[in-house]
Scaffold this active site. Structure first.
Site, PDB file in Angstrom:
ATOM      1  N   ASP A 120      -4.183 -14.190  -3.647  1.00 45.58           N
ATOM      2  CA  ASP A 120      -4.841 -15.053  -4.615  1.00 45.58           C
ATOM      3  C   ASP A 120      -6.025 -14.311  -5.232  1.00 45.58           C
ATOM      4  OD1 ASP A 120      -6.714 -15.016  -2.565  1.00 45.58           O
ATOM      5  OD2 ASP A 120      -6.274 -17.048  -1.876  1.00 45.58           O
ATOM      6  N   HIS A 157       0.230   4.355  -2.631  1.00 45.41           N
ATOM      7  CA  HIS A 157      -0.050   5.722  -2.216  1.00 45.41           C
ATOM      8  C   HIS A 157       1.065   6.675  -2.609  1.00 45.41           C
ATOM      9  CE1 HIS A 157      -3.584   5.184   0.750  1.00 45.41           C
ATOM     10  NE2 HIS A 157      -3.556   4.164  -0.097  1.00 45.41           N
ATOM     11  N   ASP A 158       2.266   6.159  -2.764  1.00 46.63           N
ATOM     12  CA  ASP A 158       3.368   6.986  -3.254  1.00 46.63           C
ATOM     13  C   ASP A 158       3.160   7.344  -4.726  1.00 46.63           C
ATOM     14  OD1 ASP A 158       5.893   8.280  -3.383  1.00 46.63           O
ATOM     15  OD2 ASP A 158       6.775   6.451  -4.221  1.00 46.63           O
ATOM     16  N   ARG A 218       0.822  -1.209   0.000  1.00 45.88           N
ATOM     17  CA  ARG A 218       0.000   0.000   0.000  1.00 45.88           C
ATOM     18  C   ARG A 218       0.858   1.262   0.000  1.00 45.88           C
ATOM     19  NH1 ARG A 218      -3.455   2.364   4.333  1.00 45.88           N
ATOM     20  NH2 ARG A 218      -5.245   3.361   3.322  1.00 45.88           N
ATOM     21  N   HIS A 243      -6.317  -5.993  -2.575  1.00 48.54           N
ATOM     22  CA  HIS A 243      -7.120  -6.120  -1.360  1.00 48.54           C
ATOM     23  C   HIS A 243      -7.404  -7.578  -1.008  1.00 48.54           C
ATOM     24  CE1 HIS A 243      -8.818  -1.742  -1.588  1.00 48.54           C
ATOM     25  NE2 HIS A 243      -7.554  -1.786  -1.242  1.00 48.54           N
ATOM     26  N   VAL A 277       0.726  10.156  -6.158  1.00 47.20           N
ATOM     27  CA  VAL A 277       0.988  11.568  -5.880  1.00 47.20           C
ATOM     28  C   VAL A 277       2.295  11.972  -6.559  1.00 47.20           C
ATOM     29  CG1 VAL A 277       1.278  13.323  -4.097  1.00 47.20           C
ATOM     30  CG2 VAL A 277      -0.190  11.341  -3.669  1.00 47.20           C
ATOM     31  N   ASP A 291       8.019   8.585  -6.333  1.00 48.36           N
ATOM     32  CA  ASP A 291       9.225   9.327  -5.945  1.00 48.36           C
ATOM     33  C   ASP A 291       9.493   9.295  -4.449  1.00 48.36           C
ATOM     34  OD1 ASP A 291       7.162  10.889  -5.057  1.00 48.36           O
ATOM     35  OD2 ASP A 291       7.912  12.768  -5.922  1.00 48.36           O
ATOM     36  N   PRO A 350      -7.535   7.340  -4.252  1.00 46.53           N
ATOM     37  CA  PRO A 350      -8.935   6.886  -4.100  1.00 46.53           C
ATOM     38  C   PRO A 350      -9.248   6.573  -2.637  1.00 46.53           C
ATOM     39  CG  PRO A 350      -7.847   5.745  -5.916  1.00 46.53           C
ATOM     40  CD  PRO A 350      -6.771   6.472  -5.165  1.00 46.53           C
ATOM     41  N   ASN A 357      -4.081   8.637   4.360  1.00 46.43           N
ATOM     42  CA  ASN A 357      -2.865   8.082   4.953  1.00 46.43           C
ATOM     43  C   ASN A 357      -2.812   8.136   6.471  1.00 46.43           C
ATOM     44  OD1 ASN A 357      -1.997   7.764   2.297  1.00 46.43           O
ATOM     45  ND2 ASN A 357      -0.790   9.648   2.299  1.00 46.43           N
TER      46      ASN A 357
END
Length: 332
Positions: free
Chosen positions: A259, A75-76, A71, A202, A79, A83, A172, A103
């Protein structure tokens, strides 16, 4: 044994400049340096083994850490590209992304990245970027959870700033509709199919009750696909005076295994997050892809690998400067 498996699976495709001692020397100050495999073959040949070793230890101590590290990479990249801006602490010049809505009190695994970076700085100083560590740790987390393996493209630079506003706007959220999900993925150059495949992440991990609170009030009158027994189990779990830290498995059937069970769950109305269940309730096109992944797990694995590589290639704006941070939490 696990590390040997990784090395056997990886295929050498590219090599880096033989006489460059660091990535900064290899590519200068160009933030758009090319991504490739074996970027560190000469400058830090131990890099992938070091990263894998720390990830393996972290996941063995806490299986949930696999999802957390995966995750972090997601999330990196959403944005301003991949980086490692998500790792930066607040400074006098900017407010970082750690306190953004998606976050705050949610992202985990920063200390694992710190440990990896510390060892890499001892072995090959200022050579392996924090962004490359995130991308590789994400791959290793999937592999250690029983998922597919792929060659991580290397050569990212670390960003010089972060943006809380961009994190709030770009990432999201759990109650997103399919239209919102598609828009946010397309905003960074990813397709509807990429969105469904990457949502398959997920299949591991957990979520707090507050992230799926709207699911607790679902009823058959709202949707014929509601699984009343599943909703009842969530209501029981999340009922109480203080459930802010109560968590549920994103995939109740195989919570620590990467899976296709996540997609099976969606068809039976057992998607935990509203944005998960929306993939079968809110759009015929996404539902068709979900059904494909239920019938063909290998198709999911192949699409997931492709979409991870595609997401991992998202770069910072050309005008941005890049560097190889010595400490992932601060710029040099």
């Amino acid at each position: 044994m696990a590390m040997q498996l990784v090395l056997l699976c990886l295929v050498i495709l590219n090599i880096t400049p033989a006489f460059a001692t660091t990535l900064n020397e290899a590519y200068g100050d160009d933030p758009g340096c090319p991504l490739g495999t074996d970027i560190y073959q000469y400058t830090c040949p131990e890099a992938e083994a070091i990263i894998f070793s720390w990830v393996e230890q972290a996941v063995s101590e806490d299986s949930r850490m696999a999802a957390s590290l995966l995750r972090l990479h997601f999330h990196d990249c959403f944005v301003n590209g991949c980086d490692a801006s998500v790792l930066l602490d607040d400074t006098q010049d900017f407010v970082g992304e750690k306190t953004a809505g998606p976050n705050l009190n949610s992202l985990r695994g920063f200390e694992v990245i710190d440990k990896i970076k510390s060892e890499l700085e001892l072995v090959c100083p200022q050579t392996v970027s924090c962004a490359d560590i995130l991308a590789t740790a994400a791959r290793d987390s999937v592999l250690l959870s029983g998922g597919p393996i792929w060659e991580v493209q290397m050569g990212r630079k670390d960003g010089m700033t972060a943006s809380k506003d961009a994190a709030n706007n770009n990432i999201p959220v759990p109650n997103s509709t399919v239209d919102v999900l598609v828009a946010k993925f397309e905003n960074v150059g990813l397709t509807l199919k990429d969105m469904v495949a990457l949502s398959g992440a997920h299949t591991i991990g957990k979520a707090r009750c507050k992230t799926f609170s709207s699911r607790l009030h679902s009823s058959i009158s709202e949707s014929p696909n509601v699984n009343i027994d599943f909703i009842a189990s969530l209501q029981q779990l999340c009922t109480g005076p203080d459930n802010s830290n109560t968590v549920a498995h994103l995939d109740l059937a195989t919570p620590a295994t990467f899976d296709n069970q996540y997609f099976v769950n969606l068809l039976s109305g057992e998607g935990l997050l509203p944005s998960d269940q929306a993939l079968v309730n809110g759009n015929d096109q996404t539902r068709q892809i979900v059904e494909t992944y239920v019938e063909n797990p290998l198709a999911f694995f192949e699409d997931f690998k492709y979409s991870m590589l595609k997401m991992g290639s998202l770069v910072s704006p050309p005008q941005s400067n890049g560097q190889i941070r010595r400490d992932c939490r601060t710029i040099n």
